[in-house]
Write a protein that holds these residues in place. Structure first.
Motif, mmCIF file in Angstrom:
data_model
loop_
_atom_site.group_PDB
_atom_site.id
_atom_site.type_symbol
_atom_site.label_atom_id
_atom_site.label_comp_id
_atom_site.label_asym_id
_atom_site.label_seq_id
_atom_site.Cartn_x
_atom_site.Cartn_y
_atom_site.Cartn_z
ATOM 1 N N MET A 1 0.831 -1.208 0.000
ATOM 2 C CA MET A 1 0.000 0.000 0.000
ATOM 3 C C MET A 1 0.865 1.257 0.000
ATOM 4 O O MET A 1 0.458 2.299 -0.509
ATOM 5 N N ASP A 2 2.064 1.166 0.559
ATOM 6 C CA ASP A 2 2.956 2.325 0.594
ATOM 7 C C ASP A 2 3.349 2.775 -0.811
ATOM 8 O O ASP A 2 3.445 3.970 -1.076
ATOM 9 N N VAL A 3 3.534 1.812 -1.724
ATOM 10 C CA VAL A 3 3.892 2.152 -3.103
ATOM 11 C C VAL A 3 2.744 2.878 -3.788
ATOM 12 O O VAL A 3 2.957 3.839 -4.540
ATOM 13 N N VAL A 4 1.508 2.438 -3.515
ATOM 14 C CA VAL A 4 0.330 3.091 -4.090
ATOM 15 C C VAL A 4 0.227 4.533 -3.600
ATOM 16 O O VAL A 4 0.022 5.464 -4.383
ATOM 17 N N GLU A 5 0.384 4.710 -2.290
ATOM 18 C CA GLU A 5 0.286 6.057 -1.719
ATOM 19 C C GLU A 5 1.410 6.959 -2.223
ATOM 20 O O GLU A 5 1.201 8.134 -2.489
ATOM 21 N N LEU A 24 5.774 2.629 7.763
ATOM 22 C CA LEU A 24 6.671 3.658 7.245
ATOM 23 C C LEU A 24 6.892 4.650 8.370
ATOM 24 O O LEU A 24 5.942 5.239 8.884
ATOM 25 N N CYS A 25 8.153 4.790 8.768
ATOM 26 C CA CYS A 25 8.460 5.558 9.975
ATOM 27 C C CYS A 25 9.535 6.612 9.737
ATOM 28 O O CYS A 25 10.408 6.444 8.882
ATOM 29 N N THR A 47 15.202 9.375 1.988
ATOM 30 C CA THR A 47 14.132 8.382 1.907
ATOM 31 C C THR A 47 13.977 7.860 0.484
ATOM 32 O O THR A 47 14.418 8.495 -0.480
ATOM 33 N N SER A 48 13.315 6.728 0.370
ATOM 34 C CA SER A 48 12.878 6.213 -0.928
ATOM 35 C C SER A 48 11.429 6.609 -1.194
ATOM 36 O O SER A 48 10.911 6.353 -2.279
ATOM 37 N N PHE A 49 10.786 7.210 -0.195
ATOM 38 C CA PHE A 49 9.373 7.613 -0.296
ATOM 39 C C PHE A 49 9.306 9.137 -0.220
ATOM 40 O O PHE A 49 8.820 9.708 0.762
ATOM 41 N N ILE A 50 9.777 9.776 -1.254
ATOM 42 C CA ILE A 50 9.979 11.224 -1.212
ATOM 43 C C ILE A 50 8.667 11.993 -1.110
ATOM 44 O O ILE A 50 8.593 13.015 -0.404
ATOM 45 N N MET A 111 2.681 5.745 8.366
ATOM 46 C CA MET A 111 1.551 4.917 7.936
ATOM 47 C C MET A 111 1.866 3.445 8.168
ATOM 48 O O MET A 111 3.026 3.041 8.222
ATOM 49 N N SER A 112 0.804 2.657 8.337
ATOM 50 C CA SER A 112 0.930 1.203 8.346
ATOM 51 C C SER A 112 0.633 0.695 6.950
ATOM 52 O O SER A 112 -0.219 1.253 6.247
#
Length: 217
Positions: A1-5, A24-25, A47-50, A111-112
């Motif tokens: 779900m993190d990739v979708v968000e 994701l922390c 981060t990889s989740f910019i 997020m979880s």
């Protein structure tokens, strides 16, 4: 779900698959003793989740009047602080082993997340997706439930059904021995031991617990 968000794509969330669970922390060096993520506003984040990181720090920056620098890296995010490239990182945490080995600790959860099945709104393969969903649902049911069977006196049947109401309803069959019935029902695997004890306590006999290989409900 993190990739979708993170990607912001327009997709339909069909099922949570129950594995790959993590969070994701925001993580910072243990030696810095940071407990408030606002302390990291205006500092360097790797981060990889910019996009998710920027969205998280944006309201904090508005409160502090500072500008957080968020930098993208594709791997080994946890090493950034030790290399002097960041003051904190935003990364996924499952068991925390990698995080602790890098001398980091969680400051805040963003997020979880877990593995999910998604569908494009423009997909032309609705029939195939429906078959896939039925197969996934059947497998998930089989891993979550077990079948319990037992014999019980008919006068005790109401008590027994309170203990084993089943997923929809139990199956009840009369036995050759007068006044007795056989019952079979689905029970949650995690509660099966307690259920067997409760059935035995009310006089149920021949209690068997059966594993499910697969199912269709």
């Amino acid at each position: 779900m993190d990739v979708v968000e993170e990607s912001g794509v327009d997709v339909m969330h069909l099922r949570s698959l129950g594995f790959g669970k993590c969070k994701l922390c925001v993580q910072a060096p243990v030696v810095d003793h940071i407990t408030d993520p606002k302390t990291l506003s205006g500092r360097r984040i790797v981060t990889s989740f910019i996009n998710l990181a920027r969205n998280y720090f944006e309201p904090l920056d508005k409160q502090t009047g500072l500008q957080t620098t968020v930098t993208y890296v594709s791997g080994s995010v946890e090493a950034a602080c030790g290399l002097g490239l960041a003051d904190a990182v935003v990364d996924l945490v499952e068991t925390g082993t990698t995080m602790r080995a890098a001398g980091l600790e969680v400051v805040a959860d963003i997020m979880s997340t877990e593995c999910v099945l998604i569908q494009s709104p423009q997909s032309q393969y609705g029939d195939v997706i429906n078959v896939l969903l039925k197969r996934i649902d059947g497998f998930q049911t089989a891993t979550k439930y077990q079948m319990i069977t037992y014999n019980v006196q008919r006068v005790k049947l109401p008590e027994a059904l309170e203990i084993t109401p089943g997923k929809r309803s139990p199956t009840i069959s009369s036995l050759e021995e007068e006044g007795w019935v056989a019952v079979s029902a689905l029970v949650l695997k995690k509660a099966a031991g307690e259920i067997m004890d409760r059935l035995q306590a009310i006089g149920a006999e021949d209690i068997l617990l059966l594993s499910l290989e697969n199912s269709r409900m």
